[in-house]
Design a protein around this motif. Structure first.
Motif, mmCIF file in Angstrom:
data_model
loop_
_atom_site.group_PDB
_atom_site.id
_atom_site.type_symbol
_atom_site.label_atom_id
_atom_site.label_comp_id
_atom_site.label_asym_id
_atom_site.label_seq_id
_atom_site.Cartn_x
_atom_site.Cartn_y
_atom_site.Cartn_z
ATOM 1 N N GLY A 105 -7.672 42.990 10.551
ATOM 2 C CA GLY A 105 -7.260 42.389 11.819
ATOM 3 C C GLY A 105 -6.062 41.470 11.740
ATOM 4 N N LYS A 106 -5.541 41.231 10.532
ATOM 5 C CA LYS A 106 -4.402 40.315 10.388
ATOM 6 C C LYS A 106 -3.161 41.100 9.984
ATOM 7 C CE LYS A 106 -7.136 36.460 10.264
ATOM 8 N NZ LYS A 106 -7.073 35.352 11.188
ATOM 9 N N ALA A 107 -2.031 40.647 10.511
ATOM 10 C CA ALA A 107 -0.781 41.348 10.234
ATOM 11 C C ALA A 107 -0.306 41.054 8.823
ATOM 12 C CB ALA A 107 0.285 40.904 11.233
ATOM 13 N N ALA A 160 2.949 44.058 14.956
ATOM 14 C CA ALA A 160 3.020 42.594 14.969
ATOM 15 C C ALA A 160 2.618 42.070 16.347
ATOM 16 C CB ALA A 160 4.423 42.133 14.591
ATOM 17 N N ALA A 163 -1.127 42.257 16.732
ATOM 18 C CA ALA A 163 -1.780 41.152 16.023
ATOM 19 C C ALA A 163 -1.623 39.851 16.799
ATOM 20 C CB ALA A 163 -1.191 41.011 14.620
ATOM 21 N N LEU A 164 -0.430 39.656 17.353
ATOM 22 C CA LEU A 164 -0.165 38.428 18.103
ATOM 23 C C LEU A 164 -1.067 38.341 19.328
ATOM 24 C CD1 LEU A 164 1.757 35.964 18.507
ATOM 25 C CD2 LEU A 164 3.178 37.456 19.881
ATOM 26 N N LYS A 167 -4.656 37.624 18.555
ATOM 27 C CA LYS A 167 -4.886 36.232 18.178
ATOM 28 C C LYS A 167 -4.751 35.327 19.405
ATOM 29 C CE LYS A 167 -2.481 32.663 15.571
ATOM 30 N NZ LYS A 167 -1.270 32.359 14.789
ATOM 31 N N GLU B 78 -1.941 30.068 8.919
ATOM 32 C CA GLU B 78 -2.635 30.119 10.207
ATOM 33 C C GLU B 78 -3.874 29.215 10.187
ATOM 34 O OE1 GLU B 78 -3.232 33.900 12.685
ATOM 35 O OE2 GLU B 78 -5.103 33.763 11.578
ATOM 36 N N ILE B 102 4.306 36.208 12.036
ATOM 37 C CA ILE B 102 2.847 36.289 12.056
ATOM 38 C C ILE B 102 2.326 36.847 10.729
ATOM 39 C CG2 ILE B 102 2.704 38.593 13.168
ATOM 40 C CD1 ILE B 102 0.309 37.361 14.792
ATOM 41 N N GLN B 103 3.125 37.686 10.071
ATOM 42 C CA GLN B 103 2.684 38.261 8.795
ATOM 43 C C GLN B 103 2.533 37.181 7.724
ATOM 44 O OE1 GLN B 103 5.340 39.149 10.593
ATOM 45 N NE2 GLN B 103 5.416 41.348 10.928
ATOM 46 N N GLN B 106 -0.385 34.772 8.620
ATOM 47 C CA GLN B 106 -1.748 35.276 8.449
ATOM 48 C C GLN B 106 -2.083 35.624 7.002
ATOM 49 O OE1 GLN B 106 -2.201 38.331 11.614
ATOM 50 N NE2 GLN B 106 -3.038 36.685 12.878
ATOM 51 N N TYR B 107 -1.092 35.899 6.172
ATOM 52 C CA TYR B 107 -1.394 36.231 4.769
ATOM 53 C C TYR B 107 -0.813 35.265 3.748
ATOM 54 C CZ TYR B 107 -4.323 40.266 5.193
ATOM 55 O OH TYR B 107 -5.406 41.064 5.434
#
Lengths: 205, 329
Positions: A105-107, A160, A163-164, A167, B78, B102-103, B106-107
């Motif tokens: 579920g995360k980018a 992306a 995912a945004l 969230k 995040e 966002i990548q 989130q990671y």
């Protein structure tokens, strides 16, 4: 293989090699170490992957058995073994974000994730947004707002944005720009992309 | 990419034992944003990669007994932004929200940020941290517009890559280092964690083979003010040209203690004592923030192509102070 220091042996290193050389003392000590290791749930050495290994990756809801090496990236598996070519190989081009996929579920950038890291996780690529005749609203939004030109970066942008919105379903323009800052479009289709995101935000997609 | 062994650790002890098998020939993998590109370019060539991303004990952001916060090295940006505990330290949020992807949010992990290797283009093209080619110092003779303006009189001219180190150091954070032996641990002020390499074989931190960073700890914010400002060339994914973070203790409207740390201007995060000295006993105003900025760059020694960074560093200090005082700059 059992290696390393035996806490009770005064720092002598026991290895497979000196076990095979086989003095009686070494054999007794090695046996003791082996017993200790056997009591642990998973001896570290058995989990070390050093060559090709078959693993199962869950991609777009289906399990796939694939042979990978430690150095194989998730991107290589998706493109070269599963023929999911939506995410792009960025080795020789600088289009940050065109390799975006969702993992649990995360980018993330598929090009910098090792395939072995993705084992046991749920991987989603842009191909999962096709739906059954009912594409994901992000996809239809991109079409509606003509948010692409050459199309190379588009799948990454779509993922992306997915995912945004997962969230933060109602992002502001600033939040959209912040969230999508990890993707680049060399054609400059940002206007259509942000319009698409803003409309989806209002529609709560 | 050359091949290597891969092993996923399920606990800190497990990670240490996997690292101990090949001392000095291992690399630690978390979010992968830096390491995998280093592996692809064969800039690091470990025999074994130890994946710690599944070690749940290193993920938590939790309160400490004395009212501070302990941040696991695997906490993502995040998670840091969402944490009410981290919200007590506004300069951390200034940095986390400036990483606009966002990548990475989130990671990317906080531990990975602290261990990120320099982005110096000579290093990234294979000329080593010191940027030497057949005895010629590329980072001195070649294009060095993005290189250091402080601490650059030795051979190292690159700038420290960590985004979070300036803010964390300004908060007097300490870092927990585990290993190399099982059960071995040390807490170190983060300020002492970074080093400037003098030779080709030295790294940029004090981490020894077989060690990993596991946690950061911050003392209670206790009314202190903080702010961070990064000067970015692009609004998307980019590295700062200069950055600064300030943490201030105030008494009766004036500064009783200031800690000001610059980033991306020296081979390590750069603690500015001159800037802190100027502020003692002063209120934070546009004028005093400006003076602190000037004091901070009084010791700058720019290279041939980066004189412009002096002004950016000065502005970063000024704006970090104004942010700490609550201004929207």
């Amino acid at each position: 293989m059992v290696q390393g220091k035996d806490p009770g042996s005064g720092g002598v290193i026991f290895t497979r090699r000196n076990f095979l050389k086989g003095s009686g003392a070494a054999m007794a000590a090695t046996a003791a170490v082996t017993q200790t290791a056997a009591q642990q749930p998973a001896a570290a050495a058995t989990r070390v992957v050093s060559g090709a290994k078959e693993i199962t990756l869950n991609v777009n809801g289906a399990d796939h058995k694939v042979a990978v090496e430690p150095r194989t990236t998730l991107l290589e598996v998706l493109r070269d073994k599963l023929n999911l070519t939506g995410c792009k190989d960025l080795k020789d081009v600088y289009v940050d974000g065109a390799d975006t996929v969702l993992v649990d579920g995360k980018a993330t950038y598929a090009g910098v994730m090792l395939a072995l890291q993705a084992e046991g996780k749920k991987i989603r690529t842009v191909e999962s947004l096709r739906g059954d005749g009912q594409p994901d609203p992000v996809v239809t939004g991109f079409v509606k707002h003509d948010a692409m030109q050459c199309g190379f970066c588009t799948p990454g942008f779509v993922m992306a944005m997915r995912a945004l919105l997962d969230k933060q379903p109602n992002p502001t323009l600033d939040e959209i720009r912040e969230g999508l800052g990890g993707n680049i479009c060399r054609c400059g289709t940002y206007d259509g992309i942000t319009k698409c995101a803003l409309e989806l935000a209002k529609g709560g997609a | 990419m050359r091949n290597f062994e891969y092993a996923a650790a399920d606990s800190e002890a497990d990670a240490l034992s996997l690292l101990a098998d090949h001392p000095g020939e291992t690399a630690i993998l978390a979010g992968g944003t830096d390491l995998v590109s280093l592996l692809q370019k064969e800039l690091v060539n470990p025999r074994r990669v130890v994946d710690i991303s599944r070690v749940s004990e290193l993920k938590a952001i939790e309160p400490t007994d004395d009212g501070g916060v302990r941040i696991g090295a695997l906490a993502t940006l995040e998670e840091l932004l969402a944490s009410p505990l981290a919200a007590e330290y506004p300069s951390l949020r200034d940095v986390a929200s400036a990483i606009r992807a966002i990548q990475i949010q989130q990671y990317g992990t906080i531990g990975g940020d602290l261990c990120h290797l320099p982005n110096c283009w000579y290093f990234r093209k294979g000329y080593g941290l010191l940027g030497d080619s057949n005895g010629r110092a590329l980072s001195e003779e070649g294009d060095n517009r993005y290189h250091a303006i402080f601490g650059n009189r030795g051979r190292a001219k690159f700038v420290s890559a960590s985004r979070f180190a300036p803010s964390l150091i300004a908060w007097d954070a300490s870092v927990r280092i585990a290993g190399p032996a099982a059960g071995e641990e040390a807490w170190l002020p983060l300020e002492q964690f970074f080093v400037t390499p003098k030779g080709d074989q030295q790294g940029v931190t004090r981490l020894a083979p077989g060690q990993l960073i596991t946690h950061l700890e911050l003392t209670p914010a206790a009314g202190r003010l903080s702010g961070a400002y990064e000067v970015l060339e692009m609004s998307g994914l980019d590295w700062p040209l200069a950055a600064a973070a300030s943490t201030l203790e105030m008494e009766g409207g004036v500064v009783s203690r200031a800690k000001i740390v610059l980033g991306h201007v020296a081979p390590t995060p750069w603690v500015s004592h001159p800037a802190a000295d100027v502020l003692r006993g002063q209120p934070i105003t546009e004028a005093t923030a400006e003076l602190a900025g000037e004091a901070a760059v009084s010791e700058a020694s720019p290279l041939k192509d980066n004189e412009y960074k002096v002004r950016l560093a000065k502005t970063a200090v000024k704006r970090s102070l104004l942010r700490a005082a609550g201004a929207n700059v």
